[in-house]
Design a protein around this motif. Structure first.
Motif, PDB file in Angstrom:
ATOM      1  N   ILE A 286      73.817  -0.415  -1.313  1.00  0.00           N
ATOM      2  CA  ILE A 286      74.922  -0.219  -0.353  1.00  0.00           C
ATOM      3  C   ILE A 286      74.444  -0.556   1.062  1.00  0.00           C
ATOM      4  O   ILE A 286      75.126  -1.257   1.815  1.00  0.00           O
ATOM      5  N   LEU A 287      73.265  -0.061   1.395  1.00  0.00           N
ATOM      6  CA  LEU A 287      72.743  -0.320   2.750  1.00  0.00           C
ATOM      7  C   LEU A 287      72.579  -1.814   2.981  1.00  0.00           C
ATOM      8  O   LEU A 287      72.926  -2.329   4.049  1.00  0.00           O
ATOM      9  N   LYS A 288      72.060  -2.517   1.968  1.00  0.00           N
ATOM     10  CA  LYS A 288      71.905  -3.964   2.118  1.00  0.00           C
ATOM     11  C   LYS A 288      73.268  -4.635   2.281  1.00  0.00           C
ATOM     12  O   LYS A 288      73.436  -5.519   3.112  1.00  0.00           O
ATOM     13  N   LEU A 290      75.792  -3.451   3.561  1.00  0.00           N
ATOM     14  CA  LEU A 290      76.359  -3.125   4.874  1.00  0.00           C
ATOM     15  C   LEU A 290      75.577  -3.770   6.018  1.00  0.00           C
ATOM     16  O   LEU A 290      75.817  -3.476   7.177  1.00  0.00           O
TER      17      LEU A 290
END
Lengths: 389, 226
Positions: A286-288, A290
């Motif tokens: 998810i962080l990637k 985003l």
């Protein structure tokens, strides 16, 4: 950077129970290691300070395999041997103080005389006038404290072998040069010691020999044995080895604790390094997705690992130092000290083993950080889409 | 604005489980356009959105966004591109369940060097806009479907990206919430954003605000309607 650090902290608290568990185990493990090594180091340095002050050669008379009193006159023969600097008969022994369940070491000195040890000479000289008074003693702080606890603040009644009581006045309390050596010592005039132990005036407990050239110690020891076959001649080196053996044996008790600590640590490391949970992988995905770079993700993981490992290390070392030097290492110390628990209490000297603490640091903190970063890096280098689907 | 040029995506190439998700797909999306990608499950819609967002690389062909060949970008540059240009609304919203609404929304801003007041201001703006400010401290796992949806939209818009990609945004919502989403889309389009929505929800078909509908089937474009 500040935001990433804040995110790392929040990430740690989000998985609070798991991270708290790891932090606790990590801290406990380093605490055990640091405490063991700190006690060992403190006692070893104390022991070697004491051993260095030992005489080069000690001559004991042995009858039927047991040590017994030796004729003080033999010291003159030994002193006349080539290479011997001096030979001094010692009068000393242990006195069991039943009320406290401890042993005191009573040592005889001659005021203004030369004894076998410099520290005793200093005591004898400093308190010469008081020692010359009849029935007086100078005591170590441990003895003074123990006697005071049992209401013997000014004097003490020794029980002689024939059952008579001998009242001896406390004439002073000397400062110990090293705590292990002299905390439990009572210094008296030599005749008074003989009286308390019921020894003959011509006898001594043993004879200590100082040798001018240390290289010659084994030769002189052999010659003494040849002249006096009924003696046991012990060199300083023999004593050092003997002490070291006892000490290493005691250290072995902690090997079990040490192994358990290391085993636990590697379980944590294995768990960390064997991969992330699906939830953690998904979060990285998810962080990637985003817009976080691999470096951003690794920075957060690095901060998380630093907080747990370095924070745990600092806390553990602080607790270990407090436990050893503040609380005097309850439980652990008695295991190391063995019979010495019979001696009056003493504080462990503050000796910081920086090398070992650094070794513990490098063996744990970077390993934990690597075990955290490697699986995170693996997950972060996957395509985000693959992870979050 | 967005150009998809002869894109083919093959998963597990050369293996027994090889699967062609997209085959020679080409289309373009202009600035402030709303394009609906429709088609049944497995037709390649989500893969196409992932390629536009540089979450994956095509096996062949190119994706160009605002003149940048995003399909050729190295990993870190692709991340930067997403941060600056793309707001992604995922099918299951992909919120981080243990983070609060506020923390989820500001997640795209964390790696940027923003001070706290800037960060707060940006988050406040989108939280107010999508009526989720009252839940700011609530962990995402405790939110209702509608609240999760609004949080996901707020997160996609918090860094004010020019392009919004939405993958089956109403798949997990009831009719009322789906209709509400449509309203949000309308509002986002009015703000001048370019929007691509992959969906098989008939609610989006024949939409008055849609500029084009592209129908995919088995990885190929079968129909493109203005």
């Amino acid at each position: 950077m500040k935001n990433l650090f804040a995110f790392a902290l929040s990430s740690l608290t989000r998985r609070g129970s798991k991270n708290f568990f790891i932090f606790t185990i990590f801290t406990l493990m380093i605490f055990i290691l640091a405490a063991i090594f700190t006690i060992t180091h403190a006692l070893k340095s104390e022991m070697f300070m004491t051993l260095d002050a030992l005489p080069d050669i000690t001559v004991q008379r042995v009858v039927a395999g047991k040590q017994t009193d030796i004729e003080a006159s033999r010291s003159e023969t030994i002193a006349g041997m080539f290479g011997v600097a001096d030979a001094v008969p010692r009068v000393w022994g242990y006195y069991y103080f039943a009320k406290a369940g401890v042993n005191f070491s009573i040592v005889g000195v001659e005021a203004f005389g030369t004894s076998y040890k410099k520290s005793l000479d200093v005591v004898a000289e400093t308190y010469a006038d008081r020692l010359m008074e009849e029935n007086t003693m100078i005591v170590g702080p441990g003895v003074a404290e123990t006697l005071k606890r049992h209401f013997f603040s000014d004097y003490f009644y020794f029980v002689k072998p024939d059952g008579d009581l001998k009242k001896v006045t406390i004439a002073g309390v000397f400062k110990p040069s090293t705590v292990l050596e002299s905390n439990d010592i009572i210094v008296m005039e030599i005749g008074l010691v003989r009286d308390i132990f019921g020894m003959d005036d011509t006898m001594a407990t043993d004879i200590v020999v100082r040798v001018a050239n240390p290289e010659e110690i084994p030769t002189i020891a052999r010659k003494i044995s040849e002249i006096y076959p009924d003696t046991r001649v012990v060199t300083k080196e023999d004593l050092k080895i003997s002490y070291q053996n006892v000490f290493d044996y005691k250290s072995g008790i902690f090997l079990a604790l040490f192994i358990i600590a290391i085993f636990t640590f590697f379980i944590i490391i294995y768990d960390k390094a064997s991969g992330l949970s699906s939830e953690e992988k998904r979060e990285i995905g998810i962080l990637k997705a985003l817009g976080w770079k691999i470096g951003d993700i690794l920075q957060v993981k690095f901060f998380e690992a630093i907080v747990i490992s370095f924070g745990g290390y600092l806390l553990a070392v602080t607790l270990a130092l407090g436990y050893v030097f503040g609380l005097d290492a309850p439980l652990m110390r008695s295991l190391f000290m063995g019979y010495s628990v019979l001696k009056p209490p003493f504080e462990l000297p503050f000796v910081l083993d920086v090398g070992t603490l650094a070794l513990i640091f490098f063996a744990t903190v970077p390993v934990y950080i690597a075990a955290t970063l490697i699986p995170s890096w693996k997950a972060a280098t996957l395509e985000a889409d693959e992870v979050i689907r | 604005m967005i150009e998809v040029l002869n894109v083919t995506k093959v998963f597990n190439p050369g293996r027994p489980n090889e699967m062609t998700a997209l085959e020679d797909v080409s289309f373009s999306v202009g600035e402030n356009e709303l394009v609906i990608l429709k088609g049944p499950s497995g037709s390649g819609k989500s893969t196409l959105l992932s390629l536009i967002a540089a979450l994956q690389k095509p096996t062949s062909g190119e994706v160009v966004v605002e003149g940048t060949r995003v399909s050729k970008l190295p990993d870190d540059f692709a991340a930067l591109f997403r941060r600056e240009k793309i707001g992604f609304i995922f099918q299951k919203f992909n919120l981080i369940p243990t983070l609060s609404v506020f923390d989820n929304i500001v997640t795209p801003l964390i790696p940027e060097k923003l001070d706290e007041s800037e960060l707060m201001a940006k988050a406040e703006r989108v939280m107010e806009e999508f009526s989720i400010a009252h839940k700011r401290y609530e962990p995402a796992k405790n939110l209702s479907g509608g609240e999760q949806q609004r949080t996901a939209i707020a997160r996609a818009l918090v860094n004010d990206p020019p392009i919004i990609l939405a993958d089956e945004p109403t798949a997990n919502l009831d009719a009322k919430l789906s209709a509400a989403f449509l309203e949000y889309v309308r509002r986002i389009k009015e703000e001048g954003k370019t929007i691509v929505i992959a969906t098989h929800d008939p609610l989006f078909f024949g939409l008055d605000i849609a500029d084009r509908e592209i129908e995919l089937r088995d990885g190929k474009i079968v129909k493109s309607e203005e």
